[in-house]
Design an enzyme around this catalytic site. Structure first.
Site, PDB file in Angstrom:
ATOM      1  CD  GLN A  99      -2.394  -1.271   2.765  1.00 19.30           C
ATOM      2  OE1 GLN A  99      -3.388  -0.656   3.102  1.00 19.30           O
ATOM      3  NE2 GLN A  99      -1.755  -2.056   3.607  1.00 19.30           N
ATOM      4  CG  HIS A 117      -3.033   2.526  -1.645  1.00 25.47           C
ATOM      5  ND1 HIS A 117      -3.034   2.465  -0.268  1.00 25.47           N
ATOM      6  CD2 HIS A 117      -4.168   1.873  -2.035  1.00 25.47           C
ATOM      7  CE1 HIS A 117      -4.111   1.808   0.149  1.00 25.47           C
ATOM      8  NE2 HIS A 117      -4.806   1.431  -0.901  1.00 25.47           N
ATOM      9  CB  CYS A 153       0.856  18.483 -18.648  1.00 20.76           C
ATOM     10  SG  CYS A 153       1.062  17.340 -20.011  1.00 20.76           S
TER      11      CYS A 153
HETATM   12  P1  OAD Z   1      -1.125   3.237   8.632  1.00 21.43           P
HETATM   13  O1  OAD Z   1      -0.373   4.515   8.786  1.00 21.43           O
HETATM   14  O2  OAD Z   1      -2.592   3.241   8.706  1.00 21.43           O
HETATM   15  O3  OAD Z   1      -0.646   2.194   9.721  1.00 21.43           O
HETATM   16  C1  OAD Z   1       0.700   1.961   9.963  1.00 21.43           C
HETATM   17  C2  OAD Z   1       0.780   0.714  10.798  1.00 21.43           C
HETATM   18  O4  OAD Z   1       2.165   0.408  10.965  1.00 21.43           O
HETATM   19  C3  OAD Z   1       0.189   0.843  12.202  1.00 21.43           C
HETATM   20  O5  OAD Z   1      -0.643  -0.282  12.466  1.00 21.43           O
HETATM   21  C4  OAD Z   1       1.418   0.833  13.117  1.00 21.43           C
HETATM   22  O6  OAD Z   1       1.153   0.199  14.369  1.00 21.43           O
HETATM   23  C5  OAD Z   1       2.377   0.002  12.289  1.00 21.43           C
HETATM   24  N1  OAD Z   1       3.799   0.221  12.571  1.00 21.43           N
HETATM   25  C6  OAD Z   1       4.421   1.343  12.990  1.00 21.43           C
HETATM   26  N2  OAD Z   1       5.746   1.139  13.088  1.00 21.43           N
HETATM   27  C7  OAD Z   1       5.974  -0.153  12.714  1.00 21.43           C
HETATM   28  C8  OAD Z   1       7.134  -0.965  12.586  1.00 21.43           C
HETATM   29  N3  OAD Z   1       8.344  -0.506  12.873  1.00 21.43           N
HETATM   30  N4  OAD Z   1       6.971  -2.245  12.166  1.00 21.43           N
HETATM   31  C9  OAD Z   1       5.735  -2.738  11.869  1.00 21.43           C
HETATM   32  N5  OAD Z   1       4.607  -2.005  11.957  1.00 21.43           N
HETATM   33  C10 OAD Z   1       4.720  -0.737  12.373  1.00 21.43           C
HETATM   34  O7  OAD Z   1      -0.593   2.624   7.256  1.00 21.43           O
HETATM   35  P2  OAD Z   1      -1.324   1.684   6.238  1.00 21.43           P
HETATM   36  O8  OAD Z   1      -2.044   0.577   6.916  1.00 21.43           O
HETATM   37  O9  OAD Z   1      -0.314   1.376   5.206  1.00 21.43           O
HETATM   38  O10 OAD Z   1      -3.776   5.212   1.633  1.00 21.43           O
HETATM   39  O11 OAD Z   1      -2.382   2.670   5.627  1.00 21.43           O
HETATM   40  C11 OAD Z   1      -3.138   2.233   4.560  1.00 21.43           C
HETATM   41  C12 OAD Z   1      -3.456   3.368   3.671  1.00 21.43           C
HETATM   42  O12 OAD Z   1      -4.085   4.400   4.405  1.00 21.43           O
HETATM   43  C13 OAD Z   1      -2.267   4.064   3.052  1.00 21.43           C
HETATM   44  O13 OAD Z   1      -1.766   3.410   1.912  1.00 21.43           O
HETATM   45  C14 OAD Z   1      -2.856   5.381   2.707  1.00 21.43           C
HETATM   46  C15 OAD Z   1      -3.482   5.648   4.038  1.00 21.43           C
HETATM   47  O14 OAD Z   1      -4.243   6.692   4.241  1.00 21.43           O
HETATM   48  C16 OAD Z   1      -3.947   6.177   0.740  1.00 21.43           C
HETATM   49  O15 OAD Z   1      -3.317   7.216   0.755  1.00 21.43           O
HETATM   50  C17 OAD Z   1      -5.008   5.874  -0.263  1.00 21.43           C
END
Ligand code: OAD
Length: 254
Positions: A99, A117, A153
């Protein structure tokens, strides 16, 4: 590492990995749930990542993405990115779905990954779709961020937009189709560093489980997938993944 998990991994031929912002956190790239700083402090990240926000205030949103792009260009892949690339080089059937809009997986050596994404480094014209060539330099942006007018552009003069998928926009169809198949056809599914709140990406975890895969989450905190996965390896991806790979390797050669 739980013996039952290692046993499931020992016989797993096809592995699918879904990563989220937490995988890049140890490289210094802020996740979407981190508190924002500077100019961005009063905005929720999800508020800036929409077509409506860009239409309302292009310089604010472009400035935010340029600030994120600068952070990514300054960052280096960490042990989590490197472990995932190492796993794929050892096992033939690993599908990596991310993502993340950064390029840290690629810079760690992963190839053929599915960017659900979009990509920060691939802006394009909002009007004619022509890719916009970024210069390779790190944008010079003050630490607290700044508004920046988006470029135009060269072909049609339309406004260039970030190459990412915003909330409310469809995922790239081909990537999504491949991701669904990879979730349905794997023996082991890993969700690493994702809060599992953003759909449809998060639905891949349940899809894999229902199709019979062992499902594993690596995250220091609770997530929306807690009730879905078979195993939660609690901790930072850069710590857990190298240990997991080591244990996995040991059991494969034993
Ligand atoms: P989030 O920012 O929602 O979540 C990050 C996750 O990483 C959390 O559950 C943290 O606990 C975890 N975390 C933090 N540090 C870590 C580490 N060192 N090792 C493992 N985990 C860790 O990110 P996403 O789930 O990727 O979409 O978010 C999904 C989507 O929401 C993104 O791609 C973006 C966002 O808004 C769009 O922009 C469309």
């Amino acid at each position: 590492m739980e013996p039952s998990l290692l046993e499931a991994l020992r016989v797993a031929a096809r592995v699918t990995i879904l990563t989220g912002a937490g995988v890049s956190a140890e490289s210094g790239v802020p996740t979407f749930r981190d508190r924002q700083i500077g100019l961005w402090e009063r905005f929720d990240a999800a508020e800036l990542a929409t077509p409506q926000a860009y239409a309302r205030d292009p310089a604010l949103v472009w400035g935010w993405y340029e600030w994120r792009r600068a952070a990514v260009l300054r960052a280096q892949p960490n042990l989590a990115h490197r472990s995932i690339a190492a796993l794929a080089s050892k096992m033939p059937a690993v599908t990596l779905i991310t993502q993340n809009v950064d390029d840290l997986h690629e810079r760690a050596g992963s190839s053929g990954l599915l960017h659900l994404h979009g990509r920060l480094m691939r802006p394009y014209c909002q009007q004619c779709g022509q890719p916009y060539a970024l210069c390779g330099d790190v944008p010079e942006i003050p630490e607290g961020g700044q508004r920046i007018d988006p470029p135009r552009c060269a072909t049609c003069g339309g406004r260039v937009r970030p190459g990412v998928v915003w909330f409310g926009e469809p995922l790239p169809a081909e990537e999504w189709r491949s991701a669904v198949l990879a979730a349905q056809r794997c023996d082991a599914f890993f969700a690493i560093g994702t809060s599992a709140v953003v759909q449809p990406a998060a639905s891949l975890i349940g899809l894999a489980r229902r199709a019979g895969a062992v499902t594993v989450q690596i995250n220091p905190d609770a997530t929306a997938a807690d009730g879905v996965v078979d195993y939660h390896l609690q901790g930072k991806a850069g710590v857990i993944l190298p240990a997991l790979l080591h244990a996995w390797h040991e059991i494969l050669i034993s």
